[in-house]
Write a protein that holds these residues in place. Structure first.
Motif, PDB file in Angstrom:
ATOM      1  N   ARG A   1      37.418  20.355  34.655  1.00 55.76           N
ATOM      2  CA  ARG A   1      36.362  19.555  34.869  1.00 55.76           C
ATOM      3  C   ARG A   1      35.565  19.373  35.674  1.00 55.76           C
ATOM      4  O   ARG A   1      36.051  19.203  37.113  1.00 55.76           O
TER       5      ARG A   1
ATOM      6  N   ASP B   1      32.607  20.992  31.462  1.00 55.33           N
ATOM      7  CA  ASP B   1      34.124  21.243  31.577  1.00 55.33           C
ATOM      8  C   ASP B   1      34.415  22.450  30.542  1.00 55.33           C
ATOM      9  O   ASP B   1      33.615  22.845  30.060  1.00 55.33           O
TER      10      ASP B   1
ATOM     11  N   ARG C   1      31.269  17.717  16.953  1.00 60.96           N
ATOM     12  CA  ARG C   1      32.080  16.646  16.885  1.00 60.96           C
ATOM     13  C   ARG C   1      31.502  15.495  16.555  1.00 60.96           C
ATOM     14  O   ARG C   1      31.914  14.435  16.231  1.00 60.96           O
TER      15      ARG C   1
ATOM     16  N   TYR D   1      47.187  20.367  29.089  1.00 61.37           N
ATOM     17  CA  TYR D   1      47.748  19.730  27.837  1.00 61.37           C
ATOM     18  C   TYR D   1      48.728  20.634  27.009  1.00 61.37           C
ATOM     19  O   TYR D   1      48.470  21.812  27.033  1.00 61.37           O
TER      20      TYR D   1
HETATM   21  P1  TMP Z   1      38.566  17.035  26.131  1.00 59.39           P
HETATM   22  O1  TMP Z   1      37.591  16.149  26.788  1.00 59.39           O
HETATM   23  O2  TMP Z   1      38.392  16.413  24.609  1.00 59.39           O
HETATM   24  O3  TMP Z   1      39.917  16.685  26.559  1.00 59.39           O
HETATM   25  O4  TMP Z   1      37.972  18.449  26.246  1.00 59.39           O
HETATM   26  C1  TMP Z   1      38.119  19.057  27.615  1.00 59.39           C
HETATM   27  C2  TMP Z   1      37.408  20.431  27.370  1.00 59.39           C
HETATM   28  O5  TMP Z   1      38.433  21.317  26.637  1.00 59.39           O
HETATM   29  C3  TMP Z   1      36.088  20.421  26.690  1.00 59.39           C
HETATM   30  O6  TMP Z   1      35.371  21.413  26.936  1.00 59.39           O
HETATM   31  C4  TMP Z   1      36.647  20.872  25.004  1.00 59.39           C
HETATM   32  C5  TMP Z   1      37.996  21.756  25.461  1.00 59.39           C
HETATM   33  N1  TMP Z   1      38.970  21.582  24.522  1.00 59.39           N
HETATM   34  C6  TMP Z   1      39.150  22.664  23.658  1.00 59.39           C
HETATM   35  O7  TMP Z   1      38.667  23.858  23.821  1.00 59.39           O
HETATM   36  N2  TMP Z   1      40.208  22.436  22.851  1.00 59.39           N
HETATM   37  C7  TMP Z   1      40.978  21.567  22.264  1.00 59.39           C
HETATM   38  O8  TMP Z   1      41.692  21.316  21.739  1.00 59.39           O
HETATM   39  C8  TMP Z   1      40.646  20.247  23.556  1.00 59.39           C
HETATM   40  C9  TMP Z   1      41.479  19.251  23.350  1.00 59.39           C
HETATM   41  C10 TMP Z   1      39.715  20.583  24.246  1.00 59.39           C
END
Ligand code: TMP
Length: 253
Positions: A94, A175, A219, A121
């Motif tokens: 990020r 990010d 989303r 994660y």
């Molecule tokens: P987040 O803010 O939802 O944690 O996501 C952070 C970044 O990671 C955002 O660019 C989206 C990406 N992301 C994915 O590609 N797949 C996922 O399963 C998640 C949770 C986030």
């Protein structure tokens, strides 16, 4: 004609056995999911765009010595990749506060971060991919300390490359998420960037207007996702300028 063997099917991609040992064919579907697949639609042309965009980013990374799984694009929806043993951890970098970080820490979306922040994660849909620390990753044997050091270094190199490329076309890289896999070269293990790098896995904001050009459009119901991805592809010069994919999404749930 023999039918090829499906190795894995995920939400947005299918993997088939490749033509040679150690290779796979990665097929990009038009499916878009969000909120752990609670929201699902089919968006005409998304797979074609992500195949091209992932090719663009991964081949650029290969060219500067950041190893990735990408070998070559085969056709509109498929690319040949190296088979890798995926580490079950999503690596997020990020540069600007957004998404889950804002919810978790009460930050305002768009706040600049003092430095790039790397998060991990655990990949488990049933648990909603929870945030984990390096301690968890090592204690549960998902990766070693050496792997983690290499993963952070890889992720930061991807961030530097992607930030620069996007800056050049007037887009802020807020990010992104990558997945990392192991490949064996003789007795030596090497970590490579795997899965995909596309607007499905990044947050991309137009630098002038702040317009979102990534999966947040889907989303958060902000408009036409394929049109946003086409804009990214057009700016990067990876699609002919007259190619647009403006099919209406088919909402599944
Ligand atoms: P987040 O803010 O939802 O944690 O996501 C952070 C970044 O990671 C955002 O660019 C989206 C990406 N992301 C994915 O590609 N797949 C996922 O399963 C998640 C949770 C986030």
């Amino acid at each position: 004609m023999a039918r090829r063997t499906k190795v894995y099917e995920g939400k947005a991609k299918i993997l088939y056995e490749g033509p040679e040992p150690g290779t796979l064919v990665q097929y990009f579907k038009d499916d878009a999911t969000a909120h752990n697949a609670a929201k699902h639609a089919v968006i005409d042309g998304k797979g074609v765009l992500n195949n091209r965009l992932s090719e663009f980013f991964m081949s650029g990374l290969n060219a500067i010595g950041v190893p990735t799984h990408f070998i070559r694009r085969i056709n509109m929806r498929e690319q040949l990749i190296r088979a890798a043993e995926l580490i079950p951890v999503e690596v997020v970098v990020r540069n600007v506060a957004a998404g889950s970080m804002c919810k978790r820490l009460g930050l305002e979306e768009g706040a600049a971060l003092p430095r790039p922040i790397v998060e991990f994660y655990y990949k488990d849909d049933a648990l909603g991919d929870p945030l984990v620390s390096e301690e968890h990753i090592i204690a549960f044997g998902w990766a070693t300390q050496q792997d983690l050091d290499d993963m952070v270094a890889l992720a930061l190199r991807v961030n530097d490359f992607m930030t620069g490329v996007m800056l050049g076309v007037g887009i802020k890289l807020v990010d992104f998420k990558i997945e990392i896999g192991r490949v064996w070269e003789g007795d030596f293990q090497r970590l490579i960037v795997a899965d995909e790098i596309s607007p499905d896995s990044c947050r991309l904001w137009d630098m002038r207007t702040g317009r979102k050009l990534d999966k947040d459009v889907f989303r958060r119901d902000l408009g036409d996702l394929a049109e946003a991805y086409t804009e990214v592809a057009r700016r990067l010069g990876v699609m002919p300028s007259n190619a647009t994919y403006l099919g209406k999404p088919t909402l599944i749930n």
